[in-house]
Design a protein around this motif. Sequence first.
Motif, PDB file in Angstrom:
ATOM      1  N   SER A 114      41.456  44.365  39.784  1.00  0.00           N
ATOM      2  CA  SER A 114      42.784  44.154  40.351  1.00  0.00           C
ATOM      3  C   SER A 114      43.770  45.032  39.578  1.00  0.00           C
ATOM      4  CB  SER A 114      43.162  42.672  40.242  1.00  0.00           C
ATOM      5  OG  SER A 114      42.220  41.871  40.936  1.00  0.00           O
ATOM      6  N   ASN A 115      45.064  44.903  39.884  1.00  0.00           N
ATOM      7  CA  ASN A 115      46.049  45.781  39.265  1.00  0.00           C
ATOM      8  C   ASN A 115      46.690  45.219  38.007  1.00  0.00           C
ATOM      9  OD1 ASN A 115      45.880  48.023  40.951  1.00  0.00           O
ATOM     10  ND2 ASN A 115      47.135  47.020  42.510  1.00  0.00           N
ATOM     11  N   ASP A 116      46.395  43.984  37.645  1.00  0.00           N
ATOM     12  CA  ASP A 116      46.987  43.408  36.439  1.00  0.00           C
ATOM     13  C   ASP A 116      45.905  42.763  35.588  1.00  0.00           C
ATOM     14  OD1 ASP A 116      48.703  42.420  34.505  1.00  0.00           O
ATOM     15  OD2 ASP A 116      49.319  40.691  35.719  1.00  0.00           O
ATOM     16  N   LYS A 117      45.375  41.674  36.091  1.00  0.00           N
ATOM     17  CA  LYS A 117      44.267  40.989  35.434  1.00  0.00           C
ATOM     18  C   LYS A 117      43.169  40.751  36.457  1.00  0.00           C
ATOM     19  CE  LYS A 117      46.915  38.696  31.793  1.00  0.00           C
ATOM     20  NZ  LYS A 117      46.312  39.498  30.718  1.00  0.00           N
ATOM     21  N   THR A 118      41.930  40.818  35.991  1.00  0.00           N
ATOM     22  CA  THR A 118      40.781  40.626  36.873  1.00  0.00           C
ATOM     23  C   THR A 118      39.893  39.533  36.310  1.00  0.00           C
ATOM     24  OG1 THR A 118      40.806  42.969  37.507  1.00  0.00           O
ATOM     25  CG2 THR A 118      38.784  41.736  37.952  1.00  0.00           C
ATOM     26  N   THR A 119      39.576  38.555  37.135  1.00  0.00           N
ATOM     27  CA  THR A 119      38.649  37.505  36.736  1.00  0.00           C
ATOM     28  C   THR A 119      37.305  37.733  37.407  1.00  0.00           C
ATOM     29  OG1 THR A 119      40.390  35.847  36.389  1.00  0.00           O
ATOM     30  CG2 THR A 119      38.159  35.027  36.759  1.00  0.00           C
ATOM     31  N   VAL A 120      36.275  37.830  36.579  1.00  0.00           N
ATOM     32  CA  VAL A 120      34.909  38.031  37.068  1.00  0.00           C
ATOM     33  C   VAL A 120      34.128  36.750  36.817  1.00  0.00           C
ATOM     34  CG1 VAL A 120      32.816  39.426  36.904  1.00  0.00           C
ATOM     35  CG2 VAL A 120      35.055  40.491  36.518  1.00  0.00           C
ATOM     36  N   ARG A 121      33.535  36.221  37.865  1.00  0.00           N
ATOM     37  CA  ARG A 121      32.709  35.019  37.734  1.00  0.00           C
ATOM     38  C   ARG A 121      31.280  35.455  37.428  1.00  0.00           C
ATOM     39  NH1 ARG A 121      33.427  32.356  43.393  1.00  0.00           N
ATOM     40  NH2 ARG A 121      32.871  34.517  43.873  1.00  0.00           N
ATOM     41  N   ILE A 122      30.791  35.037  36.275  1.00  0.00           N
ATOM     42  CA  ILE A 122      29.508  35.518  35.760  1.00  0.00           C
ATOM     43  C   ILE A 122      28.453  34.417  35.828  1.00  0.00           C
ATOM     44  CG2 ILE A 122      28.331  36.452  33.723  1.00  0.00           C
ATOM     45  CD1 ILE A 122      31.185  37.426  32.826  1.00  0.00           C
ATOM     46  N   HIS A 123      27.315  34.746  36.422  1.00  0.00           N
ATOM     47  CA  HIS A 123      26.180  33.823  36.490  1.00  0.00           C
ATOM     48  C   HIS A 123      25.194  34.210  35.400  1.00  0.00           C
ATOM     49  CE1 HIS A 123      22.224  32.712  38.716  1.00  0.00           C
ATOM     50  NE2 HIS A 123      22.613  31.708  37.966  1.00  0.00           N
ATOM     51  N   ASN A 124      25.064  33.359  34.380  1.00  0.00           N
ATOM     52  CA  ASN A 124      24.126  33.638  33.299  1.00  0.00           C
ATOM     53  C   ASN A 124      22.716  33.231  33.723  1.00  0.00           C
ATOM     54  OD1 ASN A 124      23.059  32.170  30.300  1.00  0.00           O
ATOM     55  ND2 ASN A 124      23.225  34.360  30.611  1.00  0.00           N
ATOM     56  N   LEU A 125      21.830  34.210  33.824  1.00  0.00           N
ATOM     57  CA  LEU A 125      20.468  33.941  34.281  1.00  0.00           C
ATOM     58  C   LEU A 125      19.639  33.183  33.245  1.00  0.00           C
ATOM     59  CD1 LEU A 125      19.629  37.370  35.980  1.00  0.00           C
ATOM     60  CD2 LEU A 125      20.337  35.231  37.089  1.00  0.00           C
ATOM     61  N   ASN A 126      20.034  33.241  31.968  1.00  0.00           N
ATOM     62  CA  ASN A 126      19.284  32.530  30.924  1.00  0.00           C
ATOM     63  C   ASN A 126      19.442  31.020  31.056  1.00  0.00           C
ATOM     64  OD1 ASN A 126      20.672  35.139  29.734  1.00  0.00           O
ATOM     65  ND2 ASN A 126      18.666  34.989  28.769  1.00  0.00           N
ATOM     66  N   THR A 127      20.632  30.580  31.462  1.00  0.00           N
ATOM     67  CA  THR A 127      20.921  29.145  31.495  1.00  0.00           C
ATOM     68  C   THR A 127      21.253  28.623  32.887  1.00  0.00           C
ATOM     69  OG1 THR A 127      23.290  29.485  31.077  1.00  0.00           O
ATOM     70  CG2 THR A 127      21.844  29.280  29.151  1.00  0.00           C
ATOM     71  N   GLY A 128      21.548  29.524  33.816  1.00  0.00           N
ATOM     72  CA  GLY A 128      21.962  29.093  35.145  1.00  0.00           C
ATOM     73  C   GLY A 128      23.412  28.671  35.213  1.00  0.00           C
ATOM     74  N   LYS A 129      24.166  28.839  34.137  1.00  0.00           N
ATOM     75  CA  LYS A 129      25.556  28.400  34.082  1.00  0.00           C
ATOM     76  C   LYS A 129      26.518  29.503  34.530  1.00  0.00           C
ATOM     77  CE  LYS A 129      24.687  24.278  32.370  1.00  0.00           C
ATOM     78  NZ  LYS A 129      25.007  23.043  33.103  1.00  0.00           N
ATOM     79  N   ILE A 130      27.740  29.093  34.876  1.00  0.00           N
ATOM     80  CA  ILE A 130      28.778  30.006  35.338  1.00  0.00           C
ATOM     81  C   ILE A 130      29.865  30.128  34.270  1.00  0.00           C
ATOM     82  CG2 ILE A 130      30.510  30.475  37.112  1.00  0.00           C
ATOM     83  CD1 ILE A 130      27.691  30.594  38.193  1.00  0.00           C
ATOM     84  N   ILE A 131      30.302  31.353  34.028  1.00  0.00           N
ATOM     85  CA  ILE A 131      31.378  31.617  33.080  1.00  0.00           C
ATOM     86  C   ILE A 131      32.400  32.518  33.766  1.00  0.00           C
ATOM     87  CG2 ILE A 131      32.007  32.534  30.814  1.00  0.00           C
ATOM     88  CD1 ILE A 131      28.339  31.991  31.509  1.00  0.00           C
ATOM     89  N   HIS A 132      33.684  32.192  33.610  1.00  0.00           N
ATOM     90  CA  HIS A 132      34.742  33.027  34.158  1.00  0.00           C
ATOM     91  C   HIS A 132      35.316  33.886  33.033  1.00  0.00           C
ATOM     92  CE1 HIS A 132      35.609  30.030  37.704  1.00  0.00           C
ATOM     93  NE2 HIS A 132      34.380  30.519  37.707  1.00  0.00           N
ATOM     94  N   ALA A 133      35.355  35.194  33.251  1.00  0.00           N
ATOM     95  CA  ALA A 133      35.904  36.123  32.265  1.00  0.00           C
ATOM     96  C   ALA A 133      37.112  36.823  32.877  1.00  0.00           C
ATOM     97  CB  ALA A 133      34.853  37.147  31.846  1.00  0.00           C
ATOM     98  N   THR A 134      38.264  36.713  32.202  1.00  0.00           N
ATOM     99  CA  THR A 134      39.489  37.354  32.684  1.00  0.00           C
ATOM    100  C   THR A 134      39.875  38.472  31.735  1.00  0.00           C
ATOM    101  OG1 THR A 134      40.254  35.295  33.711  1.00  0.00           O
ATOM    102  CG2 THR A 134      41.899  37.013  33.320  1.00  0.00           C
ATOM    103  N   VAL A 135      39.961  39.695  32.270  1.00  0.00           N
ATOM    104  CA  VAL A 135      40.270  40.872  31.463  1.00  0.00           C
ATOM    105  C   VAL A 135      41.536  41.536  31.993  1.00  0.00           C
ATOM    106  CG1 VAL A 135      37.848  41.258  30.908  1.00  0.00           C
ATOM    107  CG2 VAL A 135      38.836  42.395  32.885  1.00  0.00           C
ATOM    108  N   SER A 136      42.224  42.262  31.105  1.00  0.00           N
ATOM    109  CA  SER A 136      43.412  43.014  31.507  1.00  0.00           C
ATOM    110  C   SER A 136      42.978  44.305  32.198  1.00  0.00           C
ATOM    111  CB  SER A 136      44.270  43.341  30.287  1.00  0.00           C
ATOM    112  OG  SER A 136      44.794  42.156  29.717  1.00  0.00           O
ATOM    113  N   THR A 137      43.542  44.540  33.399  1.00  0.00           N
ATOM    114  CA  THR A 137      43.176  45.748  34.163  1.00  0.00           C
ATOM    115  C   THR A 137      44.435  46.390  34.756  1.00  0.00           C
ATOM    116  OG1 THR A 137      42.676  44.295  36.048  1.00  0.00           O
ATOM    117  CG2 THR A 137      40.805  45.074  34.716  1.00  0.00           C
TER     118      THR A 137
END
Length: 353
Positions: A114-137
């Motif tokens: 995105s043009n300001d901040k981007t949130t990527v929803r990450i599926h961890n294959l080791n545990t099957g859990k979901i993590i949201h990562a928000t980075v400045s873009t």
Amino acid sequence: MSQTISCMIMRGGTSRGPYLKISDLPKERDACADVLLKIMGSGHELQIDGIGGGNSLTSKVAMVGPSTHPEADVDYLFAQVGILEKKVDFAPNCGNMLAGVAPYAIETGLFPASNDKTTVRIHNLNTGKIIHATVSTPNGKVKYSGNTIIAGTNSPGEPIHLTFIDVEGAKTGKLLPTGNKIDVIDSVPVTCIDAATPVVLIKASDLKKTGYESPSEFDNDVEFMSRLENIRLQAGRLMGLGDVSNSVIPKPILLSPAVHGGTISARYFVPNKCHKALAVTGSIAITTACCTLGTIASELINNDSDDSSFVLEHPSGTIELSVTRKADDSSVIESVSLIRTAKRILNGTIYLD
């Protein structure tokens, strides 16, 4: 398979390693492990023929690809690669390397910015859990430079916000795999808990330690390390993980009262050496235990488990975490959040022959 593979080397949190595309690697785990051993140069203490750094914190690999989960944007597979031993452990997740997953996904076109901040929803294959990562873009580009310094690193960076969703039972399916808040192993009370990663929590004083020793002091105490490993092996069986002698989980953690104004002090083992800081997943497990009445952790903070913010002290400083509780049941944690940074180091081609 080609004898070359593209990679990006990044520092993710307090770890460092190559970030690879899942599609560039064999699907079968044993074949994938063979490639990772070549990439890292395992079998030599300096990993001289590869890009590993001769330390468990720099012998890690993150593999990223399109998501196979309906509630995620990308998949992330983590591997802890042996240094002297030619073995690869796909069992654990690494929350520090995870800090580089969203930047890598954006840089390689796996996910649009995105043009300001981007949130990527990450599926961890080791545990099957979901993590949201928000980075400045800003302007659709990942921003790495910033003023945030995390303990265990020496360069500032732009904050990356990580939120771990539904951390309970990452590997065993249960928050308390043994069914108990306290178990006794070799006459030592322990808490076996699985939140983001399985760990065995031990009060430092119960092993005749202060809990404030340096990592090298622990590493050089052969008798102590042998006893700690024996407890870990028994804890693994109690947690339903079987023989964990060739696995890095569960991780043993020594706990003691905080001495620098934090919530609690920790010494985290990986598992046969003391971490110079504190792993993200380990810190989530400790925080969850602090929120769970009757555990070793909650007893050390006098069962004051209603807080939403926690500061964990470790050999390099502190790590801060916040929890979000279920609205109708404050004893249930919906998510745990913290801030990491990442640094892009190198983009290139690895030669496998």
